[in-house]
Design an enzyme around this catalytic site. Structure first.
Site, mmCIF file in Angstrom:
data_model
loop_
_atom_site.group_PDB
_atom_site.id
_atom_site.type_symbol
_atom_site.label_atom_id
_atom_site.label_comp_id
_atom_site.label_asym_id
_atom_site.label_seq_id
_atom_site.Cartn_x
_atom_site.Cartn_y
_atom_site.Cartn_z
ATOM 1 N N CYS A 112 -5.108 12.678 12.087
ATOM 2 C CA CYS A 112 -5.862 11.430 11.958
ATOM 3 C C CYS A 112 -5.825 10.741 13.315
ATOM 4 C CB CYS A 112 -5.244 10.536 10.883
ATOM 5 S SG CYS A 112 -3.720 9.758 11.431
ATOM 6 N N ARG A 148 -0.187 14.756 12.562
ATOM 7 C CA ARG A 148 0.303 14.505 11.184
ATOM 8 C C ARG A 148 0.608 15.817 10.449
ATOM 9 N NH1 ARG A 148 -1.127 9.160 9.845
ATOM 10 N NH2 ARG A 148 0.507 9.221 8.305
ATOM 11 N N PRO A 149 1.484 16.661 10.986
ATOM 12 C CA PRO A 149 1.814 17.921 10.309
ATOM 13 C C PRO A 149 2.464 17.674 8.944
ATOM 14 C CG PRO A 149 3.380 17.474 12.060
ATOM 15 C CD PRO A 149 2.293 16.453 12.193
ATOM 16 N N ILE A 185 7.343 7.311 16.897
ATOM 17 C CA ILE A 185 6.978 7.960 15.631
ATOM 18 C C ILE A 185 5.674 8.742 15.746
ATOM 19 C CG2 ILE A 185 6.541 7.614 13.169
ATOM 20 C CD1 ILE A 185 9.421 6.936 14.000
ATOM 21 N N LYS A 239 0.858 -1.210 0.000
ATOM 22 C CA LYS A 239 0.000 0.000 0.000
ATOM 23 C C LYS A 239 0.885 1.248 0.000
ATOM 24 C CE LYS A 239 -1.699 1.591 4.042
ATOM 25 N NZ LYS A 239 -1.386 3.011 4.300
ATOM 26 N N ASN A 240 1.904 1.265 0.857
ATOM 27 C CA ASN A 240 2.697 2.486 1.032
ATOM 28 C C ASN A 240 3.726 2.699 -0.060
ATOM 29 O OD1 ASN A 240 1.135 2.940 3.224
ATOM 30 N ND2 ASN A 240 2.676 2.348 4.735
ATOM 31 N N ASP A 297 4.483 0.778 12.199
ATOM 32 C CA ASP A 297 3.286 0.076 11.730
ATOM 33 C C ASP A 297 3.220 -1.356 12.249
ATOM 34 O OD1 ASP A 297 3.292 1.607 8.409
ATOM 35 O OD2 ASP A 297 2.788 2.368 10.400
ATOM 36 N N ARG A 345 -8.687 -0.339 4.708
ATOM 37 C CA ARG A 345 -7.781 0.640 4.073
ATOM 38 C C ARG A 345 -6.477 -0.020 3.637
ATOM 39 N NH1 ARG A 345 -5.904 4.657 7.778
ATOM 40 N NH2 ARG A 345 -4.594 5.084 5.976
HETATM 41 C C1 EPZ Z 1 4.158 6.943 6.171
HETATM 42 O O1 EPZ Z 1 3.375 7.977 6.733
HETATM 43 C C2 EPZ Z 1 3.238 5.737 6.107
HETATM 44 N N1 EPZ Z 1 2.078 6.040 5.260
HETATM 45 C C3 EPZ Z 1 2.765 5.354 7.503
HETATM 46 O O2 EPZ Z 1 1.973 4.172 7.378
HETATM 47 C C4 EPZ Z 1 3.972 5.054 8.375
HETATM 48 O O3 EPZ Z 1 3.556 4.753 9.676
HETATM 49 C C5 EPZ Z 1 4.908 6.281 8.381
HETATM 50 O O4 EPZ Z 1 5.271 6.621 7.024
HETATM 51 C C6 EPZ Z 1 6.177 6.031 9.172
HETATM 52 O O5 EPZ Z 1 6.863 4.946 8.629
HETATM 53 C C7 EPZ Z 1 2.217 5.974 3.915
HETATM 54 O O6 EPZ Z 1 3.282 5.709 3.396
HETATM 55 C C8 EPZ Z 1 0.980 6.259 3.102
HETATM 56 P P1 EPZ Z 1 6.211 10.386 8.197
HETATM 57 P P2 EPZ Z 1 3.950 9.514 6.712
HETATM 58 O O7 EPZ Z 1 6.092 11.611 7.372
HETATM 59 O O8 EPZ Z 1 4.677 9.750 5.454
HETATM 60 C C9 EPZ Z 1 6.292 13.695 11.586
HETATM 61 C C10 EPZ Z 1 0.094 2.804 7.684
HETATM 62 O O9 EPZ Z 1 -0.379 2.272 8.695
HETATM 63 N N2 EPZ Z 1 6.199 14.665 10.470
HETATM 64 O O10 EPZ Z 1 7.431 9.554 8.102
HETATM 65 O O11 EPZ Z 1 2.845 10.424 7.076
HETATM 66 C C11 EPZ Z 1 4.962 12.979 11.789
HETATM 67 O O12 EPZ Z 1 4.116 13.739 12.616
HETATM 68 C C12 EPZ Z 1 0.583 4.239 7.750
HETATM 69 O O13 EPZ Z 1 0.237 2.232 6.572
HETATM 70 C C13 EPZ Z 1 6.344 16.020 10.755
HETATM 71 O O14 EPZ Z 1 6.539 16.425 11.910
HETATM 72 O O15 EPZ Z 1 4.972 9.432 7.925
HETATM 73 C C14 EPZ Z 1 5.364 11.694 12.447
HETATM 74 O O16 EPZ Z 1 5.530 11.932 13.823
HETATM 75 C C15 EPZ Z 1 0.348 4.867 9.107
HETATM 76 N N3 EPZ Z 1 6.240 16.913 9.729
HETATM 77 C C16 EPZ Z 1 6.721 11.397 11.821
HETATM 78 O O17 EPZ Z 1 7.190 12.635 11.245
HETATM 79 C C17 EPZ Z 1 6.030 16.509 8.444
HETATM 80 O O18 EPZ Z 1 5.974 17.366 7.531
HETATM 81 C C18 EPZ Z 1 6.684 10.321 10.756
HETATM 82 O O19 EPZ Z 1 5.905 10.798 9.704
HETATM 83 C C19 EPZ Z 1 5.886 15.130 8.176
HETATM 84 C C20 EPZ Z 1 5.981 14.219 9.207
#
Ligand code: EPZ
Length: 436
Positions: free
Chosen positions: A116, A121-122, A327, A22-23, A305, A397
């Site tokens: 969410c 999720r900033p 995370i 998915k990701n 995850d 999902r």
């Molecule tokens: C991806 O989300 C995945 N989703 C998530 O999978 C996964 O848990 C996550 O990466 C971490 O591995 C998809 O790929 C669609 P991040 P993403 O940006 O990209 C902070 C699932 O269950 N952050 O690496 O949103 C954020 O708040 C989902 O399949 C900022 O602060 O994750 C978090 O604490 C859930 N500012 C951390 O970084 C930003 O601009 C990790 O977020 C972006 C992120």
């Protein structure tokens, strides 16, 4: 609202083929709009999140045809550069379309994805990177708008190896003027898969999978065909289901190298793992041993995850396991539901202390998010009696044919819809949707 009826303690046995990731497919679908032509994507799972992404592509003016697990996209008639709230609300990770729309059209307006179940999720890292590349960014009335006639190659240093921000930079920098060097990039296997896809359409990207990714902007791209990698989190989830229920399964079409940090935990807990390039055999015989601590971190660390499914498996174990979730700030919503099944868990902020018990009992529980919901199914498979799991829209999902695959492995799990439940409360008899 559909529910699962699960009769636990049926050992799992047999083999299943693991779905596409998915990701990985989500950023790749977004990236297809970079090329005003056609992309053919294979191994695309049928998931709610994938359908949400296809809906966005169609809204933007692309033609999208699904034939089995292959999706044909023609983005030559793309005619919009906006994603409305109604579509963003369906899947917050649609922010991954921002860089692609901006690079293709010179502007992009998306509804702010907002938070969410997992937390705020900033998207500040995404926006800071695009601004560094020359995009003019405005946030107003719940929207984010970006404009740039042509993005320019830049040096970008992420303060956190954000998966989404890494993907947005790779996609938007593909056709930027000059070279972009991205430092502290995320290193997940899905990042490498995105690099392979982009390069297959004519991009010049290297370094994915390492902390430094280099993107040499190109002027034009061409049609392409790509096969998405296997879903490592789905693989992990089936291992957790087997660890809960006991038994021996074979995962086919999986990539064991992508989740070694998790199979190492299962091995330390007493399970047996044998692997090949594209298969993994997993056996869980007796009581698991606690494995502590389990600390989530960016790849190649223990994936966030996997935290909920692995916690479900270790609720029945000998000893104490301490989880630390680094995370997301709100990723223990499955804990109260596991406690209602007899688990002994105490949470304090980002720490969860799991004291192993000898057995779980059935309960009626509700999924609050995708991976937490899968964890409840895993726990129910190992619990005495008949459990009910609701909130399946979360599970749908990210897991393709979830209950079918588990039934194929010998689990007693049926999906019923509301109509059936209300009839059950009355007098009419009707078999569940997919009773054998
Ligand atoms: C991806 O989300 C995945 N989703 C998530 O999978 C996964 O848990 C996550 O990466 C971490 O591995 C998809 O790929 C669609 P991040 P993403 O940006 O990209 C902070 C699932 O269950 N952050 O690496 O949103 C954020 O708040 C989902 O399949 C900022 O602060 O994750 C978090 O604490 C859930 N500012 C951390 O970084 C930003 O601009 C990790 O977020 C972006 C992120």
């Amino acid at each position: 609202m559909d529910t699962y009826i699960i009769n636990g303690r049926h050992k799992l046995d047999g083999s299943i083929r693991v779905q596409g990731a998915k990701n990985s497919v989500l950023p790749i679908l977004a990236a297809t709009i970079l090329n005003a032509g056609t992309s053919i994507i294979h191994n695309c799972p049928e998931l709610r999140d994938v359908e949400a992404a296809l809906k966005i592509l169609r809204y933007l003016g692309c033609s999208v045809i699904r034939q089995g697990d292959t999706i044909y996209i023609d983005s030559s008639q793309l005619c919009k550069c906006t994603i409305p709230h109604s579509l963003m609300r369906e899947m917050r990770s649609s922010v991954i379309f921002l860089g692609a729309i901006l690079a293709r059209t010179g502007e992009a307006v998306v509804a702010h994805p907002g938070g969410c179940e997992l937390g705020a999720r900033p998207i500040d890292l995404h926006l800071k990177a695009l601004s560094t590349m020359g995009a003019e960014i405005k946030e107003y009335a719940g929207n984010v708008s970006c404009a740039a006639a042509r993005l320019r190659g830049s040096i970008i240093d992420l303060s956190f190896p954000s998966v989404g921000a890494t993907e947005n930079v790779m996609i938007s920098a593909t056709t930027a003027l000059g070279t972009t060097v991205l430092h502290n990039a995320a290193r997940e296997p899905e990042i490498y898969d995105l690099q392979c896809f982009l390069n297959s359409m004519g991009a010049k990207i290297s370094g994915a999978g390492t902390p430094v990714v280099t993107i040499d902007g190109v002027h034009s791209l061409h049609n392409t065909e790509h096969e998405v990698i296997s879903d490592r989190i789905a693989s992990i989830t089936y291992l957790a289901c087997t660890a809960c229920a006991g038994g021996e399964i074979l995962l086919e079409g999986t990539i064991p190298d992508h989740y070694r940090s998790v199979t190492d935990v299962f091995c330390r807990s007493g399970c047996t793992v044998t692997t090949g390039k594209d298969y993994l055999r997993f056996r869980c015989g007796g009581e698991l041993k606690a494995v502590s601590p389990i600390v989530t971190s960016p790849y190649p660390g223990f994936p966030t995850d996997a935290q909920a499914p692995v916690m479900a498996a270790l609720t029945k174990s000998k000893g104490i396991t301490v989880f630390i979730e680094n995370i997301f700030e709100n990723r223990y919503r499955h804990v109260p539901e596991l406690i209602s099944m007899g688990a002994n868990i105490r949470t304090e902020g980002r720490t969860a202390i799991v004291t192993g018990v000898s057995a779980l009992h059935s309960a009626s529980v509700s999924a609050a998010d995708l991976r937490g919901g899968a964890a409840l199914v895993a726990a129910a498979l190992g619990a005495e009696g008949e459990s009910i799991v609701s909130g399946l829209s979360h599970i749908d999902r990210g897991y393709e044919h979830f209950d079918e695959n588990l039934r194929k492995l010998g689990a007693s799990i049926y999906r019923i819809n509301d109509t059936y439940r209300s009839e059950q409360n009355g007098t009419k008899e009707k078999a569940p949707q997919n009773a054998q």
